[in-house]
Design a protein around this motif. Structure first.
Motif, PDB file in Angstrom:
ATOM      1  N   ILE A  31      -2.216  44.065 -29.633  1.00 36.67           N
ATOM      2  CA  ILE A  31      -1.163  44.726 -31.050  1.00 36.67           C
ATOM      3  C   ILE A  31      -1.419  45.282 -31.596  1.00 36.67           C
ATOM      4  CG2 ILE A  31       0.984  42.881 -32.190  1.00 36.67           C
ATOM      5  CD1 ILE A  31       0.546  40.438 -30.176  1.00 36.67           C
ATOM      6  N   ALA A  68      11.513  34.339 -29.401  1.00 35.18           N
ATOM      7  CA  ALA A  68      12.324  34.319 -30.429  1.00 35.18           C
ATOM      8  C   ALA A  68      13.978  34.240 -30.547  1.00 35.18           C
ATOM      9  CB  ALA A  68      12.083  35.906 -30.559  1.00 35.18           C
ATOM     10  N   ASN A  95      -3.733  40.037 -31.055  1.00 34.27           N
ATOM     11  CA  ASN A  95      -3.935  40.036 -32.614  1.00 34.27           C
ATOM     12  C   ASN A  95      -4.505  41.449 -32.221  1.00 34.27           C
ATOM     13  OD1 ASN A  95      -2.100  38.247 -32.740  1.00 34.27           O
ATOM     14  ND2 ASN A  95      -3.518  37.502 -34.477  1.00 34.27           N
ATOM     15  N   LYS A 131       3.547  36.322 -34.254  1.00 31.32           N
ATOM     16  CA  LYS A 131       3.926  35.783 -31.965  1.00 31.32           C
ATOM     17  C   LYS A 131       4.952  35.302 -32.085  1.00 31.32           C
ATOM     18  CE  LYS A 131      -0.481  37.536 -30.393  1.00 31.32           C
ATOM     19  NZ  LYS A 131      -1.529  36.463 -29.604  1.00 31.32           N
ATOM     20  N   TYR A 132       6.223  35.695 -31.996  1.00 30.47           N
ATOM     21  CA  TYR A 132       7.737  34.223 -31.240  1.00 30.47           C
ATOM     22  C   TYR A 132       7.640  34.303 -29.915  1.00 30.47           C
ATOM     23  CZ  TYR A 132       9.210  34.428 -35.989  1.00 30.47           C
ATOM     24  OH  TYR A 132       9.277  34.695 -37.456  1.00 30.47           O
ATOM     25  N   THR A 133       7.663  33.250 -29.190  1.00 27.79           N
ATOM     26  CA  THR A 133       7.420  33.042 -27.320  1.00 27.79           C
ATOM     27  C   THR A 133       9.014  33.418 -27.570  1.00 27.79           C
ATOM     28  OG1 THR A 133       7.287  30.999 -27.877  1.00 27.79           O
ATOM     29  CG2 THR A 133       5.228  32.617 -26.922  1.00 27.79           C
ATOM     30  N   GLY A 171       8.160  44.238 -28.284  1.00 30.63           N
ATOM     31  CA  GLY A 171       7.860  42.555 -27.350  1.00 30.63           C
ATOM     32  C   GLY A 171       9.970  43.238 -26.763  1.00 30.63           C
ATOM     33  N   VAL A 225       3.528  39.970 -25.966  1.00 32.60           N
ATOM     34  CA  VAL A 225       3.569  38.361 -26.979  1.00 32.60           C
ATOM     35  C   VAL A 225       2.334  38.348 -26.042  1.00 32.60           C
ATOM     36  CG1 VAL A 225       4.960  36.259 -25.254  1.00 32.60           C
ATOM     37  CG2 VAL A 225       4.491  36.948 -28.089  1.00 32.60           C
ATOM     38  N   GLN A 226       2.045  38.137 -25.179  1.00 35.23           N
ATOM     39  CA  GLN A 226       0.448  37.327 -24.648  1.00 35.23           C
ATOM     40  C   GLN A 226      -0.919  38.701 -25.317  1.00 35.23           C
ATOM     41  OE1 GLN A 226       0.987  35.261 -23.047  1.00 35.23           O
ATOM     42  NE2 GLN A 226       3.758  35.892 -22.064  1.00 35.23           N
ATOM     43  N   PRO A 255      11.506  37.187 -26.676  1.00 35.44           N
ATOM     44  CA  PRO A 255      10.401  37.472 -27.354  1.00 35.44           C
ATOM     45  C   PRO A 255      10.328  38.355 -27.917  1.00 35.44           C
ATOM     46  CG  PRO A 255       9.008  37.864 -25.327  1.00 35.44           C
ATOM     47  CD  PRO A 255      10.563  37.858 -24.885  1.00 35.44           C
ATOM     48  N   ILE A 256       9.603  37.980 -29.517  1.00 36.17           N
ATOM     49  CA  ILE A 256       9.287  39.633 -30.062  1.00 36.17           C
ATOM     50  C   ILE A 256       7.662  39.066 -30.909  1.00 36.17           C
ATOM     51  CG2 ILE A 256       9.928  39.823 -32.601  1.00 36.17           C
ATOM     52  CD1 ILE A 256      12.728  39.651 -32.139  1.00 36.17           C
ATOM     53  N   VAL A 257       7.042  39.939 -31.395  1.00 35.20           N
ATOM     54  CA  VAL A 257       5.943  39.871 -32.187  1.00 35.20           C
ATOM     55  C   VAL A 257       5.978  41.085 -33.235  1.00 35.20           C
ATOM     56  CG1 VAL A 257       3.397  40.771 -32.095  1.00 35.20           C
ATOM     57  CG2 VAL A 257       4.011  40.008 -29.929  1.00 35.20           C
TER      58      VAL A 257
END
Ligand SMILES: Cc1cc2nc3c(=O)[nH]c(=O)nc-3n(C[C@H](O)[C@H](O)[C@H](O)COP(=O)(O)OP(=O)(O)OC[C@H]3O[C@@H](n4cnc5c(N)ncnc54)[C@H](O)[C@@H]3O)c2cc1C
Length: 444
Positions: free
Chosen positions: A361, A390, A358, A386-388, A346, A354-355, A288-290
């Motif tokens: 974050i 990515a 905002n 957010k990409y759960t 992440g 990612v959880q 995952p990536i934020v």
């Protein structure tokens, strides 16, 4: 001949474009309303924010493809300032452009510098291993923590302790096996490169490129010349006299079908054709990536901002894996009086980010900019994406999965796997793999 391509990311679009050139009647089925997949460009408040890749390194095949599609005039080269890159190891250390300087600076310990001298005598390992095992064995742990580990996170958002060296850094493993040592191999390759500096690839090898209006302008451009049907969520495929592809709303017949959707989606689609392969595909993990994009007034910019950005020593990493100063990388990314930062949080090492909300974050990102870049300014704009799932992770079982895919393809003539889950995650890989697939299809 009818062809269906599943997914309108760069893999699907480049493949569809090339199939059409070969005379196929091609339809691209895309689940979402917009095309481009991970390539999305947001233009807001005078800012140009890449939600996915911000560019790509010079690559002959990619440039050939851009030229073929008539988009070369939109290509832009990175600014001079983007040549400066840093590693945060408690301070921001500027990576020297001349690698020899690493031996003089106090970035690496004496032990690691000695390890470099011993590297030519370390025996090669013919087997696959994790990136961490490979680097520690050949160069020692500090090289892993300070250079290769940060790179693995920066490029693949991956955990160097579980990713495969052969599947992710194939070229490096090849150098070890061919020359018996990385240093011997690199010296030999540098000599060859010097002899060939007149070739285009020699001259531009390290240049970074993008497009004036961002990466999505290119995928939008390709999408205009192929037949893309949006809101078509492919759910299954059947083998009859032709292949029958079912979406949530329609059914399509085709002689060939190319899967470019993420592996967990392809797993569902092929489940009734090969349950075993379907289970293996589900086992390809995605990190995952934020992404946090922030804009600040230029009056708060310090010297670090005038660079590509920085990665983190594995011992100093908190929740951010990379910081990029996009307005110092390409023209036209922010108004003159602002600078644009994109932060990646992440990855495989800190998946739980990612959880977070905002608000949390944003606090994490701002605290990181204060700690590492000494930017204490109030932001004027922010965006969080957010990409759960990515980036796909190529672990030690990746080669085995590819073998299973190849067996499946030989049993089911006309079905092909493409996309970043299998043969490389970079923008350049996706385009090169499309060319390779066309060659394979033509040879059958
Ligand atoms: C944040 C981020 C930053 C990155 N930065 C870089 C970079 O700087 N340089 C670089 O080279 N690479 C970078 N990458 C990697 C690169 O962008 C991707 O690997 C590449 O764009 C993937 O393209 P693709 O077409 O293979 O897959 P995707 O872009 O994932 O496209 C797959 C498409 O399939 C569609 N789809 C899914 N399921 C179905 C279904 N059931 N039916 C129909 N359609 C479906 C999706 O909606 C999507 O459009 C980055 C990736 C991310 C996430």
């Amino acid at each position: 001949m009818k062809a269906i391509v599943i997914g309108a990311g760069i893999s699907g679009l480049s493949c569809a474009y090339l199939l059409k050139k070969e005379g196929f009647d091609v339809t691209v089925l895309e689940k979402e309303t917009q095309n481009g997949g991970k390539i999305q460009t947001i233009q807001e408040n005078g800012l140009l924010i890449e939600a996915g890749p911000n560019g790509f390194l010079y690559n002959e095949t990619t440039i050939k493809f851009i030229e073929q599609t008539g988009f070369l005039k939109n290509l832009i080269k990175a600014k001079q300032s983007s040549n400066r890159k840093f590693i945060y190891d408690g301070r921001l250390y500027e990576i020297p452009t001349k690698q020899q300087k690493l031996l003089i600076d106090n970035f690496l310990s004496i032990k690691s510098k000695l390890a470099l001298l011993k590297e030519p005598f370390v025996k090669p390992n013919p087997n696959d291993e994790t990136v961490a095992e490979f680097v520690t064995r050949r160069l020692g742990k500090e090289f892993l923590d300070k250079l290769i580990g940060p790179m693995s996170l920066g490029i693949y958002a991956a955990d160097p302790y579980s990713m495969s060296i052969t599947s992710n850094f194939k070229r490096i493993k090849e150098i070890e096996l061919k020359y018996g040592s990385l240093i011997k191999g690199l010296v030999s390759l540098m000599k060859q490169k010097k002899a060939n500096t007149s070739s285009a690839s020699g001259q531009f090898a390290k240049e970074l490129y993008s497009f004036k209006e961002g990466m999505q302008s290119f995928t939008d451009h390709i999408a205009k010349s192929v037949n893309v049907l949006n809101k078509q969520n492919v759910v299954s495929i059947e083998k009859a006299s032709k292949y029958v592809v079912y979406t949530n709303i329609d059914r399509f017949e085709a002689d060939i079908v190319v899967f470019t959707a993420p592996s967990f989606e392809v797993a569902k689609i092929i489940q009734n054709l090969d349950n075993k392969l379907s289970k293996s595909l589900v086992n390809i993990p995605y990190s995952p990536i934020v992404l946090v994009a922030l804009a600040f007034s230029k009056k708060f910019a310090n010297k670090v901002v005038d660079s590509y950005g920085y990665l983190f020593d594995l011992n100093k990493i908190d929740k951010t894996i990379g910081v990029l100063f996009d307005s110092s990388i390409f023209e036209n990314r922010s108004p003159e009086d602002r600078f644009l930062v994109r932060m990646f949080l992440g990855g495989a090492l800190r998946p739980s980010v990612v959880q977070k909300s905002n608000f949390e974050i944003l606090q994490i990102a701002l605290a990181e900019l204060q700690r590492s870049a000494k930017i204490f300014a109030p932001f004027e704009y922010y965006k969080i994406i957010k990409y759960t799932s990515a980036i796909p992770q190529y672990l030690l079982n990746h080669k085995e999965i590819i073998k299973q895919i190849q067996e499946f393809e030989s049993k089911n003539t006309g079905l092909y796997f493409l996309g970043n889950a299998f043969y490389g995650v970079g923008f350049n890989d996706c385009i090169s793999n499309s060319y390779n697939l066309i060659k394979t299809i033509k040879s059958i």
